[in-house]
Design a protein around this motif. Structure first.
Motif, mmCIF file in Angstrom:
data_model
loop_
_atom_site.group_PDB
_atom_site.id
_atom_site.type_symbol
_atom_site.label_atom_id
_atom_site.label_comp_id
_atom_site.label_asym_id
_atom_site.label_seq_id
_atom_site.Cartn_x
_atom_site.Cartn_y
_atom_site.Cartn_z
ATOM 1 N N ALA A 1 0.829 -1.203 0.000
ATOM 2 C CA ALA A 1 0.000 0.000 0.000
ATOM 3 C C ALA A 1 0.864 1.254 0.000
ATOM 4 O O ALA A 1 0.587 2.222 -0.729
ATOM 5 C CB ALA A 1 -0.936 0.002 1.205
ATOM 6 N N VAL A 2 1.932 1.258 0.811
ATOM 7 C CA VAL A 2 2.830 2.414 0.867
ATOM 8 C C VAL A 2 3.514 2.604 -0.486
ATOM 9 O O VAL A 2 3.617 3.726 -1.001
ATOM 10 C CB VAL A 2 3.858 2.263 2.012
ATOM 11 N N GLY A 3 3.974 1.538 -1.097
ATOM 12 C CA GLY A 3 4.609 1.624 -2.414
ATOM 13 C C GLY A 3 3.660 2.160 -3.468
ATOM 14 O O GLY A 3 4.037 2.989 -4.300
ATOM 15 N N PHE A 4 2.408 1.710 -3.409
ATOM 16 C CA PHE A 4 1.406 2.196 -4.350
ATOM 17 C C PHE A 4 1.156 3.690 -4.153
ATOM 18 O O PHE A 4 1.106 4.464 -5.119
ATOM 19 C CB PHE A 4 0.099 1.410 -4.175
ATOM 20 N N LEU A 5 0.995 4.140 -2.924
ATOM 21 C CA LEU A 5 0.732 5.553 -2.639
ATOM 22 C C LEU A 5 1.907 6.446 -3.026
ATOM 23 O O LEU A 5 1.723 7.514 -3.600
ATOM 24 C CB LEU A 5 0.373 5.739 -1.168
ATOM 25 N N VAL A 6 3.117 5.999 -2.708
ATOM 26 C CA VAL A 6 4.306 6.789 -3.062
ATOM 27 C C VAL A 6 4.451 6.864 -4.587
ATOM 28 O O VAL A 6 4.731 7.925 -5.148
ATOM 29 C CB VAL A 6 5.576 6.208 -2.402
ATOM 30 N N GLY A 7 4.222 5.777 -5.271
ATOM 31 C CA GLY A 7 4.303 5.770 -6.733
ATOM 32 C C GLY A 7 3.245 6.662 -7.363
ATOM 33 O O GLY A 7 3.520 7.397 -8.316
ATOM 34 N N SER A 8 2.041 6.613 -6.825
ATOM 35 C CA SER A 8 0.965 7.468 -7.342
ATOM 36 C C SER A 8 1.281 8.945 -7.123
ATOM 37 O O SER A 8 1.076 9.780 -8.004
ATOM 38 C CB SER A 8 -0.361 7.130 -6.665
ATOM 39 N N ALA A 9 1.771 9.273 -5.915
ATOM 40 C CA ALA A 9 2.111 10.665 -5.601
ATOM 41 C C ALA A 9 3.249 11.150 -6.496
ATOM 42 O O ALA A 9 3.233 12.280 -6.986
ATOM 43 C CB ALA A 9 2.484 10.800 -4.133
ATOM 44 N N THR A 10 4.247 10.293 -6.725
ATOM 45 C CA THR A 10 5.366 10.667 -7.584
ATOM 46 C C THR A 10 4.897 10.906 -9.020
ATOM 47 O O THR A 10 5.290 11.887 -9.657
ATOM 48 C CB THR A 10 6.448 9.569 -7.564
ATOM 49 N N GLY A 11 4.044 10.028 -9.524
ATOM 50 C CA GLY A 11 3.509 10.195 -10.878
ATOM 51 C C GLY A 11 2.675 11.456 -11.011
ATOM 52 O O GLY A 11 2.789 12.198 -11.987
ATOM 53 N N ALA A 12 1.831 11.729 -10.025
ATOM 54 C CA ALA A 12 0.993 12.922 -10.059
ATOM 55 C C ALA A 12 1.842 14.187 -9.997
ATOM 56 O O ALA A 12 1.606 15.153 -10.728
ATOM 57 C CB ALA A 12 -0.014 12.898 -8.915
ATOM 58 N N ALA A 13 2.848 14.179 -9.114
ATOM 59 C CA ALA A 13 3.724 15.349 -8.990
ATOM 60 C C ALA A 13 4.517 15.566 -10.277
ATOM 61 O O ALA A 13 4.681 16.703 -10.739
ATOM 62 C CB ALA A 13 4.668 15.191 -7.802
#
Length: 138
Positions: free
Chosen positions: A7-19
């Motif tokens: 879950a943490v990996g998914f959230l960090v990846g999503s935030a990085t992609g969005a940013a």
């Protein structure tokens, strides 16, 4: 693999992609705005160098308080008859070499529109508001 790290990996990846998308679009928009401004300046510099006499006269007319809000003008011959109620702006074929061709060039760039009334022999044009404001500010 445990559920928390997934879950943490998914959230960090999503935030990085969005940013990344946000900042990429932001700086691309800034670059395009700068390029558009440079292209616009180059276009108007070329236009002024090719049509300086006509554009200078148009500018003087638009800066005249009597014609401040006029956006239409006529193309006339000095020897012809013309009847119009009220004040109007006119440019004479005899005063400008290649006047009709210059007006067609301005029209092809969308700076003016031909608004000649049906059945009339006199050519009538209208400045676009952005072009009129450009003439007044340069």
């Amino acid at each position: 693999m445990d559920f928390v790290s997934l879950a943490v990996g998914f959230l960090v990846g999503s935030a990085t992609g969005a940013a990344g998308t946000y900042f990429g679009n932001k700086y691309t928009d800034k670059r395009k705005k700068i390029e558009h401004k440079k292209d616009s300046e180059r276009f108007f510099n070329d236009l002024w160098s090719n049509h300086q006499v006509l554009l200078t006269e148009m500018k003087q007319d638009l800066l005249n308080p009597e014609y401040e809000f006029h956006r239409e003008f006529f193309i006339l011959n000095k020897g012809g008859c013309f009847n119009h109620a009220g004040k109007y702006l006119a440019y004479f074929v005899e005063d400008h070499t290649h006047l009709e061709q210059q007006v067609k060039i301005l029209e092809s760039h969308g700076l003016i529109d031909n608004v000649t009334e049906y059945g009339k022999n006199v050519q009538k044009y209208q400045w676009s508001e952005p072009f009129a404001s450009h003439l007044c500010t340069t």
